[in-house]
Write a protein that holds these residues in place. Structure first.
Motif, PDB file in Angstrom:
ATOM      1  N   ALA A 140     -62.682 -48.003  58.109  1.00 17.42           N
ATOM      2  CA  ALA A 140     -61.292 -48.296  58.883  1.00 17.42           C
ATOM      3  C   ALA A 140     -60.495 -46.759  58.832  1.00 17.42           C
ATOM      4  O   ALA A 140     -59.960 -46.726  59.733  1.00 17.42           O
ATOM      5  N   THR A 141     -60.935 -45.983  57.840  1.00 17.50           N
ATOM      6  CA  THR A 141     -60.428 -44.604  57.995  1.00 17.50           C
ATOM      7  C   THR A 141     -60.522 -44.074  59.278  1.00 17.50           C
ATOM      8  O   THR A 141     -59.719 -43.202  59.799  1.00 17.50           O
ATOM      9  N   HIS A 142     -61.798 -44.101  59.667  1.00 15.71           N
ATOM     10  CA  HIS A 142     -62.054 -43.582  61.174  1.00 15.71           C
ATOM     11  C   HIS A 142     -61.756 -44.177  62.175  1.00 15.71           C
ATOM     12  O   HIS A 142     -61.378 -43.728  63.328  1.00 15.71           O
ATOM     13  N   LEU A 143     -61.529 -45.683  62.156  1.00 10.37           N
ATOM     14  CA  LEU A 143     -61.140 -46.276  63.416  1.00 10.37           C
ATOM     15  C   LEU A 143     -59.566 -45.995  63.699  1.00 10.37           C
ATOM     16  O   LEU A 143     -59.222 -46.163  64.633  1.00 10.37           O
ATOM     17  N   ALA A 144     -59.017 -45.943  62.449  1.00  8.16           N
ATOM     18  CA  ALA A 144     -57.412 -45.713  62.614  1.00  8.16           C
ATOM     19  C   ALA A 144     -57.252 -44.178  63.234  1.00  8.16           C
ATOM     20  O   ALA A 144     -56.145 -43.855  63.486  1.00  8.16           O
ATOM     21  N   ARG A 145     -58.136 -43.075  63.446  1.00 14.36           N
ATOM     22  CA  ARG A 145     -58.140 -42.318  64.147  1.00 14.36           C
ATOM     23  C   ARG A 145     -58.372 -42.318  65.663  1.00 14.36           C
ATOM     24  O   ARG A 145     -58.124 -41.153  66.372  1.00 14.36           O
ATOM     25  N   LEU A 146     -58.889 -43.571  65.925  1.00 16.46           N
ATOM     26  CA  LEU A 146     -59.006 -43.707  67.275  1.00 16.46           C
ATOM     27  C   LEU A 146     -58.004 -44.714  68.028  1.00 16.46           C
ATOM     28  O   LEU A 146     -58.152 -44.799  69.353  1.00 16.46           O
ATOM     29  N   VAL A 147     -57.584 -45.578  67.120  1.00 11.18           N
ATOM     30  CA  VAL A 147     -56.555 -46.630  67.939  1.00 11.18           C
ATOM     31  C   VAL A 147     -55.311 -46.443  66.790  1.00 11.18           C
ATOM     32  O   VAL A 147     -55.303 -46.352  65.942  1.00 11.18           O
ATOM     33  N   PRO A 148     -54.235 -47.016  67.566  1.00 11.49           N
ATOM     34  CA  PRO A 148     -52.901 -46.944  66.670  1.00 11.49           C
ATOM     35  C   PRO A 148     -53.026 -48.073  65.233  1.00 11.49           C
ATOM     36  O   PRO A 148     -53.973 -48.934  65.488  1.00 11.49           O
ATOM     37  N   PRO A 149     -52.187 -48.044  64.458  1.00  9.27           N
ATOM     38  CA  PRO A 149     -52.633 -48.654  63.080  1.00  9.27           C
ATOM     39  C   PRO A 149     -52.664 -50.122  63.286  1.00  9.27           C
ATOM     40  O   PRO A 149     -53.555 -50.884  62.644  1.00  9.27           O
ATOM     41  N   HIS A 150     -51.776 -50.808  63.918  1.00 11.52           N
ATOM     42  CA  HIS A 150     -51.860 -52.221  63.950  1.00 11.52           C
ATOM     43  C   HIS A 150     -53.005 -52.823  64.633  1.00 11.52           C
ATOM     44  O   HIS A 150     -53.588 -53.914  64.712  1.00 11.52           O
ATOM     45  N   LEU A 151     -53.393 -52.219  65.874  1.00 17.52           N
ATOM     46  CA  LEU A 151     -54.647 -52.228  66.570  1.00 17.52           C
ATOM     47  C   LEU A 151     -55.655 -52.391  65.613  1.00 17.52           C
ATOM     48  O   LEU A 151     -56.831 -53.198  65.564  1.00 17.52           O
ATOM     49  N   MET A 152     -55.767 -51.236  64.817  1.00 22.27           N
ATOM     50  CA  MET A 152     -56.827 -50.966  63.956  1.00 22.27           C
ATOM     51  C   MET A 152     -56.975 -52.010  62.863  1.00 22.27           C
ATOM     52  O   MET A 152     -58.220 -52.739  62.892  1.00 22.27           O
ATOM     53  N   ARG A 153     -55.935 -52.932  62.569  1.00 29.52           N
ATOM     54  CA  ARG A 153     -56.048 -53.868  61.368  1.00 29.52           C
ATOM     55  C   ARG A 153     -56.527 -55.138  62.189  1.00 29.52           C
ATOM     56  O   ARG A 153     -57.473 -55.794  61.603  1.00 29.52           O
ATOM     57  N   ALA A 154     -56.184 -55.331  63.383  1.00 27.49           N
ATOM     58  CA  ALA A 154     -56.561 -56.425  64.141  1.00 27.49           C
ATOM     59  C   ALA A 154     -58.125 -56.427  64.409  1.00 27.49           C
ATOM     60  O   ALA A 154     -58.488 -57.273  64.285  1.00 27.49           O
ATOM     61  N   LEU A 155     -58.468 -55.407  65.000  1.00 31.75           N
ATOM     62  CA  LEU A 155     -59.885 -55.074  65.424  1.00 31.75           C
ATOM     63  C   LEU A 155     -60.807 -55.187  63.831  1.00 31.75           C
ATOM     64  O   LEU A 155     -61.630 -55.997  63.883  1.00 31.75           O
ATOM     65  N   TYR A 156     -60.179 -54.778  62.908  1.00 36.20           N
ATOM     66  CA  TYR A 156     -60.751 -54.797  61.691  1.00 36.20           C
ATOM     67  C   TYR A 156     -60.857 -56.197  61.121  1.00 36.20           C
ATOM     68  O   TYR A 156     -62.088 -56.860  60.741  1.00 36.20           O
ATOM     69  N   TYR A 157     -59.860 -56.817  61.124  1.00 41.26           N
ATOM     70  CA  TYR A 157     -59.914 -58.131  60.549  1.00 41.26           C
ATOM     71  C   TYR A 157     -60.724 -59.328  61.328  1.00 41.26           C
ATOM     72  O   TYR A 157     -61.122 -60.446  60.936  1.00 41.26           O
ATOM     73  N   THR A 158     -60.585 -59.071  62.698  1.00 44.42           N
ATOM     74  CA  THR A 158     -61.418 -59.952  63.594  1.00 44.42           C
ATOM     75  C   THR A 158     -62.886 -59.513  63.950  1.00 44.42           C
ATOM     76  O   THR A 158     -63.631 -60.489  64.367  1.00 44.42           O
ATOM     77  N   SER A 159     -63.162 -58.374  63.817  1.00 43.56           N
ATOM     78  CA  SER A 159     -64.546 -57.747  64.154  1.00 43.56           C
ATOM     79  C   SER A 159     -64.519 -57.639  65.529  1.00 43.56           C
ATOM     80  O   SER A 159     -65.845 -57.710  65.883  1.00 43.56           O
ATOM     81  N   ARG A 160     -63.595 -57.778  66.208  1.00 42.32           N
ATOM     82  CA  ARG A 160     -63.639 -57.372  67.651  1.00 42.32           C
ATOM     83  C   ARG A 160     -63.756 -56.018  68.005  1.00 42.32           C
ATOM     84  O   ARG A 160     -63.719 -55.190  67.166  1.00 42.32           O
ATOM     85  N   THR A 161     -64.270 -55.810  69.465  1.00 40.83           N
ATOM     86  CA  THR A 161     -64.512 -54.326  69.686  1.00 40.83           C
ATOM     87  C   THR A 161     -63.621 -53.898  70.708  1.00 40.83           C
ATOM     88  O   THR A 161     -62.684 -54.856  71.243  1.00 40.83           O
ATOM     89  N   ALA A 162     -63.393 -52.711  70.904  1.00 46.77           N
ATOM     90  CA  ALA A 162     -62.590 -52.224  72.001  1.00 46.77           C
ATOM     91  C   ALA A 162     -63.329 -51.325  73.055  1.00 46.77           C
ATOM     92  O   ALA A 162     -64.429 -50.831  72.595  1.00 46.77           O
ATOM     93  N   THR A 163     -63.162 -51.258  74.113  1.00 45.57           N
ATOM     94  CA  THR A 163     -63.935 -50.800  75.447  1.00 45.57           C
ATOM     95  C   THR A 163     -63.589 -49.351  75.397  1.00 45.57           C
ATOM     96  O   THR A 163     -62.500 -48.504  74.788  1.00 45.57           O
TER      97      THR A 163
END
Length: 250
Positions: A140-163
């Protein structure tokens, strides 16, 4: 198969990962990658490193089957340490690192690109952390460097991907190109960086790392403590065996 280094352009070292079928790295693979990136960065003739992969996708994270074959916790410890070494090698590389991402970039792949200095991605690239479906936590440390904080949390909790296009819109991906043009586009950016003075580019890398608001090494190791706790408690095995669903809480 494994990790190889080549020099396709002046001042550019290309580190390529190839662990068929999906580039899910075993424990030793993470260490091999760390060693290759560090060696490339130490070479005085290198001014930029490109991190790339062969095969269907950039990286599918750790080799889950390797973890499942170990009835104890030795492999989990080795994988945790190996991932930390590889991620740190990218971040601490003496020169900038450009990640060339094609196809899937999952789990540990996000750890690598999140610590890179720039990302070039193919149109079919997807980024995500399916950790909760694998009985793990981390990056999550690294995903937070790629997307905004709330999007990071939603992606993390759902295991969804971003394009790749979505990450480009957030400013974390430098350029999105057709898959066939990925390697060339990454090398083009790397060559532009490598045209700078070799001493100055190293000073610039050290200076930029020094002003980062988050210590990515410490932050990631903190996350890994919870991965180990999940392993010790048995919930990790339960979730993996249930294909992402752990059943009743215990």
């Amino acid at each position: 198969m494994g990790v190889s280094t080549s020099r396709p352009e002046k001042g550019v070292a290309l580190v390529t990962v190839d662990f068929p079928p999906v580039n899910a790295l075993p424990a030793h693979g993470w260490y091999e990658l760390a060693d290759a990136v560090r060696a490339a960065g130490r070479d005085p003739d290198t001014r930029c490193v490109v991190l790339a992969a062969e095969g269907r996708g950039f990286n599918a994270g750790v080799d889950i089957k390797e973890l499942q074959r170990d009835p104890g916790h030795g492999t989990l410890i080795a994988v945790n340490r190996g991932c930390a070494e590889a991620f740190a090698a990218v971040y601490d590389c003496e020169v900038p690192v450009v990640a060339a991402v094609g196809g899937f970039c999952l789990g540990g792949g996000v750890g690598l690109v999140g610590n890179a200095d720039a990302i070039v991605a193919s149109e079919d690239a997807t980024f995500g952390l399916p950790e909760l479906d694998r009985g793990a936590l981390g990056a999550a440390t690294h995903l937070a460097r790629l997307v905004p904080p709330h999007l990071m949390r939603a992606l993390y909790y759902t295991s969804r991907t971003a394009t790749a296009a979505e990450l480009h819109a957030h400013g974390s991906v430098w350029k999105v190109v057709p898959r066939a043009e990925l390697r060339a586009a990454a090398l083009e950016l790397a060559s532009e960086i490598a045209a700078k003075d070799g001493i100055l580019i190293r000073l610039a890398k050290a200076a930029i790392n020094g002003i980062d608001p988050v210590d990515v090494r410490r932050s990631y190791r903190f996350e890994q403590g919870f991965t180990f706790e999940a392993g010790l408690s048995g919930v990790a095995d339960r979730v993996r065996d249930g294909f992402g669903r752990g059943g009743e809480d215990r």
